[in-house]
Design a protein around this motif. Structure first.
Motif, short mmCIF file in Angstrom:
data_model
loop_
_atom_site.label_atom_id
_atom_site.label_comp_id
_atom_site.label_asym_id
_atom_site.label_seq_id
_atom_site.Cartn_x
_atom_site.Cartn_y
_atom_site.Cartn_z
N LYS A 178 0.72 -1.13 0.19
CA LYS A 178 -0.03 0.02 0.03
C LYS A 178 1.02 1.23 -0.24
CE LYS A 178 -3.65 2.12 2.58
NZ LYS A 178 -4.67 2.16 3.72
N ALA A 179 1.95 1.37 0.80
CA ALA A 179 2.68 2.44 0.93
C ALA A 179 3.58 2.45 -0.47
CB ALA A 179 3.91 2.33 2.12
N TYR A 180 3.89 1.37 -0.86
CA TYR A 180 4.60 1.44 -2.35
C TYR A 180 3.89 2.18 -3.41
CZ TYR A 180 7.41 -0.47 -6.36
OH TYR A 180 8.08 -0.70 -7.45
N ASP A 181 2.49 1.67 -3.47
CA ASP A 181 1.63 2.24 -4.70
C ASP A 181 1.15 3.78 -4.32
OD1 ASP A 181 1.76 -0.24 -5.36
OD2 ASP A 181 -0.28 -0.89 -5.00
N GLU A 182 1.00 3.95 -3.17
CA GLU A 182 0.77 5.27 -2.70
C GLU A 182 1.85 6.33 -3.03
OE1 GLU A 182 -0.78 5.27 1.25
OE2 GLU A 182 -2.59 4.59 0.75
N ALA A 183 2.91 5.84 -2.93
CA ALA A 183 4.18 6.67 -3.41
C ALA A 183 4.45 6.67 -4.61
CB ALA A 183 5.41 5.98 -2.49
N ALA A 184 3.47 6.09 -5.53
CA ALA A 184 3.59 6.34 -7.06
C ALA A 184 4.61 5.26 -7.58
CB ALA A 184 3.50 7.56 -7.55
N LYS A 185 5.16 4.49 -6.83
CA LYS A 185 6.32 3.63 -7.26
C LYS A 185 5.77 2.55 -8.24
CE LYS A 185 9.38 4.56 -3.14
NZ LYS A 185 9.99 3.83 -2.35
N GLY A 222 3.98 2.80 -10.77
CA GLY A 222 3.66 3.13 -12.23
C GLY A 222 2.59 2.77 -12.74
N ARG A 223 1.48 1.98 -12.24
CA ARG A 223 0.30 1.61 -13.14
C ARG A 223 -0.92 2.25 -12.27
NH1 ARG A 223 2.36 -4.62 -13.69
NH2 ARG A 223 3.85 -4.33 -15.38
N PRO A 224 -1.94 2.00 -12.99
CA PRO A 224 -3.37 2.22 -12.22
C PRO A 224 -3.56 1.12 -11.28
CG PRO A 224 -3.28 2.53 -14.82
CD PRO A 224 -2.17 2.06 -14.35
N ALA A 225 -4.50 1.59 -10.40
CA ALA A 225 -4.72 0.59 -9.49
C ALA A 225 -5.60 -0.55 -9.93
CB ALA A 225 -5.58 1.04 -8.41
N THR A 226 -6.12 -0.49 -11.19
CA THR A 226 -6.91 -1.73 -11.70
C THR A 226 -6.34 -1.92 -12.97
OG1 THR A 226 -8.38 -0.14 -12.64
CG2 THR A 226 -9.18 -0.95 -10.75
N TYR A 227 -4.89 -1.98 -13.06
CA TYR A 227 -4.09 -2.06 -14.46
C TYR A 227 -4.50 -3.72 -14.88
CZ TYR A 227 -0.19 -3.50 -17.45
OH TYR A 227 0.44 -3.79 -18.45
N TRP A 228 -4.30 -4.77 -14.36
CA TRP A 228 -4.69 -6.15 -14.53
C TRP A 228 -6.05 -6.13 -15.11
CZ3 TRP A 228 -0.55 -8.30 -16.46
CH2 TRP A 228 0.84 -8.03 -15.90
N ARG A 229 -6.85 -5.67 -14.29
CA ARG A 229 -8.35 -5.74 -14.43
C ARG A 229 -8.87 -5.35 -15.85
NH1 ARG A 229 -12.71 -2.63 -10.91
NH2 ARG A 229 -12.03 -1.07 -12.30
#
Length: 223
Positions: free
Chosen positions: A119-126, A128-135
């Motif tokens: 969660k911290a990794y994604d919130e720091a924009a590390k 580099g993909r949308p939250a629903t990239y695979w979906r």
């Protein structure tokens, strides 16, 4: 049915728990770092080769089967080359490493927000993909497009030099290197042609985990 559900001897349920670092089994709970991986080759009646990826408990006297006394081990279904099995072991190790975000694969995307490190990794924009990239990828791609991506992913895994990566287990297990003298230089050729005098190379010296390569962005394709 009540008898079978209540009898632990009939259950093979297990779980690799990222949060606790434990492997839960019907024989008890054991630390993940006590398990080693290996690739087993079996030969069919007509000479066909079958490879399976397995994880075995390093201390079998502590986790024997109550009936057969066999050591505790797990088999994983992995299709494709020998390199694909190396990649599966790499994936499992990364999943259990709470210092890194979850592997960026379709199966784990719905749960990324539940893991604190991820969660911290994604919130720091590390990521580099949308939250629903695979979906979104699956929803907006045809079967033909997905097939092309899967083939590209398999080709990338097969071309990776898995055997040349440091064995970090050496840092925590005394004399571990002496029991693992070497490995095939080309893991795929060794799997296809075991009768040849394949070239074996020494494993590289282990380095601290902080110095190992970051493979978090390697998962670019659907599985």
């Amino acid at each position: 049915m009540k008898f079978y559900k209540g009898n632990r001897n009939w259950s093979d349920d297990y779980a690799f728990c990222r949060r606790t670092g434990m492997v839960m089994t019907s024989r008890g709970d054991f630390p993940f770092y006590e398990f080693d991986a290996y690739i087993e080759m079996r030969v069919g009646t007509q000479g066909s080769q079958f490879h399976s990826f397995k994880v075995i408990h390093r201390y079998p006297h502590r986790s024997p089967d109550p009936l057969t006394k066999n050591p505790l081990e797990f088999s994983f279904s992995v299709d494709g080359s020998i390199a694909q099995r190396y990649a599966a072991w790499d994936m499992l190790q990364r999943y259990m490493d709470v210092s890194q975000p979850l592997p960026d694969v379709p199966e784990l995307e719905p749960f990324r927000h539940l893991d604190p490190t991820t969660k911290a990794y994604d919130e720091a924009a590390k990521r580099g993909r949308p939250a629903t990239y695979w979906r979104d990828l699956y929803a907006n791609s045809s079967e033909g497009e997905l097939k092309v991506l899967r083939e590209a992913q398999r080709a990338e895994v097969d071309s990776t030099t898995w055997g040349g990566r440091p064995d970090l287990m050496e840092l925590s297990v005394p004399n571990y290197r002496e029991t693992r003298k070497g490995e095939p230089e080309d893991v795929n050729d060794f799997g296809r042609f075991p009768w040849k005098a394949g070239k074996f190379v020494d494993r590289p010296e282990a380095t601290p985990s902080g110095e190992s390569p970051d493979h978090q962005q390697n998962d670019k394709y659907p599985r």
